[in-house]
Write an enzyme that holds these catalytic residues in place. Structure first.
Site, PDB file in Angstrom:
ATOM      1  N   PHE A  12      49.209  40.503  48.767  1.00  0.00           N
ATOM      2  CA  PHE A  12      48.036  39.686  48.460  1.00  0.00           C
ATOM      3  C   PHE A  12      48.535  38.247  48.241  1.00  0.00           C
ATOM      4  CE2 PHE A  12      44.647  38.033  45.695  1.00  0.00           C
ATOM      5  CZ  PHE A  12      43.540  38.399  46.457  1.00  0.00           C
TER       6      PHE A  12
ATOM      7  N   ASP B   3      53.017  45.758  42.001  1.00  0.00           N
ATOM      8  CA  ASP B   3      51.612  45.372  41.870  1.00  0.00           C
ATOM      9  C   ASP B   3      50.774  46.608  42.166  1.00  0.00           C
ATOM     10  OD1 ASP B   3      48.973  44.521  42.308  1.00  0.00           O
ATOM     11  OD2 ASP B   3      49.601  42.580  43.093  1.00  0.00           O
TER      12      ASP B   3
ATOM     13  N   TYR C 247      39.476  45.960  37.319  1.00  0.00           N
ATOM     14  CA  TYR C 247      38.075  45.896  37.763  1.00  0.00           C
ATOM     15  C   TYR C 247      37.836  46.628  39.074  1.00  0.00           C
ATOM     16  CZ  TYR C 247      40.186  41.786  40.066  1.00  0.00           C
ATOM     17  OH  TYR C 247      41.022  40.938  40.754  1.00  0.00           O
ATOM     18  N   LYS C 248      38.863  47.256  39.629  1.00  0.00           N
ATOM     19  CA  LYS C 248      38.691  48.033  40.863  1.00  0.00           C
ATOM     20  C   LYS C 248      38.453  49.498  40.494  1.00  0.00           C
ATOM     21  CE  LYS C 248      41.801  44.867  43.351  1.00  0.00           C
ATOM     22  NZ  LYS C 248      40.794  44.000  43.958  1.00  0.00           N
TER      23      LYS C 248
ATOM     24  N   ARG D 187      36.752  47.173  55.737  1.00  0.00           N
ATOM     25  CA  ARG D 187      37.472  47.862  54.668  1.00  0.00           C
ATOM     26  C   ARG D 187      36.508  48.740  53.884  1.00  0.00           C
ATOM     27  NH1 ARG D 187      40.984  45.068  50.081  1.00  0.00           N
ATOM     28  NH2 ARG D 187      38.864  44.640  49.426  1.00  0.00           N
TER      29      ARG D 187
END
Length: 416
Positions: free
Chosen positions: A144, A213, A238-239, A387
């Site tokens: 990312f 990560d 938050y995922k 996605r």
């Protein structure tokens, strides 16, 4: 703590022949040991939500808990809540709730700040533990973007050189010049699951620490931080952990690394005696060394309430359902769409697959918008990736079937 091993799914084989796809979906949902968890979330019956790998759905318990925090703890108790309501210890308490989901132990995880800030802390602290002649920071070349930005900044700060390497090549690239390696557990674009045990062991054999990560694996994939002796790990909440937009991230540090954890951001909250207001910083013991400033209490306690949905859940069962969901999705895409319409770039191999599927389509941005308009929420990553995230606590097999049928309709103009 040993890494959980995903059991054989108790549901029927999602690739086994059945009279109809609807019957297959119904059988899989009926046999799903996690099916009752769906009721713990706020979901729309007319929407299939496959974007939990960007923002998890709202757990029903969160609004009421937040109202209590605002009206009673803040509104009535006010400053007394730092002690009477346990606000002060919340970063470590909530960290202890996340720890089992990533295979860590009590006192090793602290919650606060953003993933970016925690990555910076971990990278610089890791470099500070190695000799000066270890002058390279290895970073997953497809990470990312923020990970790369921060690794470059940490390299400048510590006088090291940044060396981007494909994640699959980090094990071979690690050597006597390696100061630290930063790797994403799951590729945010393709959904590929990288070999955490193997890469960690290889970097350790080269004499260096590793930072993982976990943003796209925490809450979806067994991680096994302690089992594989991972030095440092960070992740957002938050995922798949459903903590809400901008929810604070977490930092995990291996127990034998905690005493030497030298944070580049030594704020007053990480002081051994914060209220002494001393001029010099003396770091606190344990995970509290990872704290910086005053915790974001509203977001932190919303996350705490969100984590209630995990009570009694075995992460191995989550993994088993994730694989069954993604198998079913890939199977139906192959059956419903003509070959080559939207090929998957996500590995078919279970050992290399996270909890998302990425399909390639030349008009992916427009297709994503048409899917959303038709009630299937996924997302787009440039230049050409569709996605889809599969959150086992609330995604059903019926959701998957509907999503593929809508995908067929919006890509081919066919009824399905």
């Amino acid at each position: 703590m040993a890494e959980p091993t995903a059991p054989e799914p108790t549901a029927p084989d999602p690739t086994a022949p059945d009279p109809t796809p609807d019957a297959r979906a119904a059988a899989l949902d009926a046999a799903d040991p996690l099916r009752d968890r769906r009721a713990a979330f706020v979901l729309d019956d007319d929407t299939v939500y496959l974007d939990g790998n960007s923002l998890g759905a709202l757990p029903r318990a969160v609004p009421g808990r937040l109202a209590e925090v605002v009206t009673h703890e803040w509104g009535r108790l006010r400053i007394r809540s730092w002690t009477e309501s346990g606000w002060w210890t919340a970063p470590e308490r909530v960290g202890d709730r996340i720890a089992p989901l990533v295979g860590s132990g009590p006192g090793q995880v602290v919650v606060g700040d953003s993933t970016s800030v925690n990555l910076f802390k971990a990278l610089v602290a890791a470099v500070r533990t190695v000799p000066d002649d270890r002058d390279e920071i290895l970073v997953d070349a497809a990470s990312f973007p923020t990970d790369g930005y921060l690794a470059r900044s940490a390299a400048r700060l510590t006088g090291r050189a940044l060396r981007p390497v494909p994640a699959g090549g980090i094990a071979a690239a690690a050597g006597p010049r390696t100061a630290v390696a930063l790797v994403n557990h799951v590729d945010y674009r393709t959904g590929e699951l990288h070999d955490l045990p193997g890469i960690t062991a290889a970097v350790h054999a080269a004499g260096a620490p590793v930072v993982w990560d976990l943003c796209h694996s925490a809450g979806a994939v067994p991680v096994g931080l302690d089992a594989h002796r991972v030095d440092y790990a960070v992740g957002c909440t938050y995922k798949y952990l459903n903590g809400g937009p901008g929810a604070p991230a977490f930092l995990a540090v291996r127990p034998d690394r905690l005493a030497a954890f030298d944070s580049p951001l030594p704020g007053w909250n990480s002081h051994a005696d914060p209220f002494a207001m001393a001029a010099d910083h003396t770091p606190a013991d344990g995970a509290a060394r990872g704290r910086v400033g005053t915790p974001d209490i509203l977001s932190l306690l919303a996350l705490d309430a969100a984590l209630d949905v995990w009570d009694g859940v075995d992460i191995a069962a989550v993994r088993a359902k994730s694989l069954a969901l993604t198998d079913f999705f890939l199977d139906r895409v192959a059956a419903e769409l003509p070959p080559g319409t939207a090929p998957s770039v996500t590995p078919a191999d279970h050992a290399r697959r996270g909890s998302q599927i990425a399909l390639r389509h030349p008009d992916a941005a427009a297709v994503t918008q048409r899917l959303i308009a038709a009630g299937v929420v996924g997302d787009f990553r440039p230049p050409d990736l569709l996605r889809f995230g599969f959150t086992p606590l609330y995604t059903s097999f019926a959701d998957v079937l509907r999503a593929v049928r809508v995908l067929r309709r919006v890509t081919l103009g066919a009824e399905g």
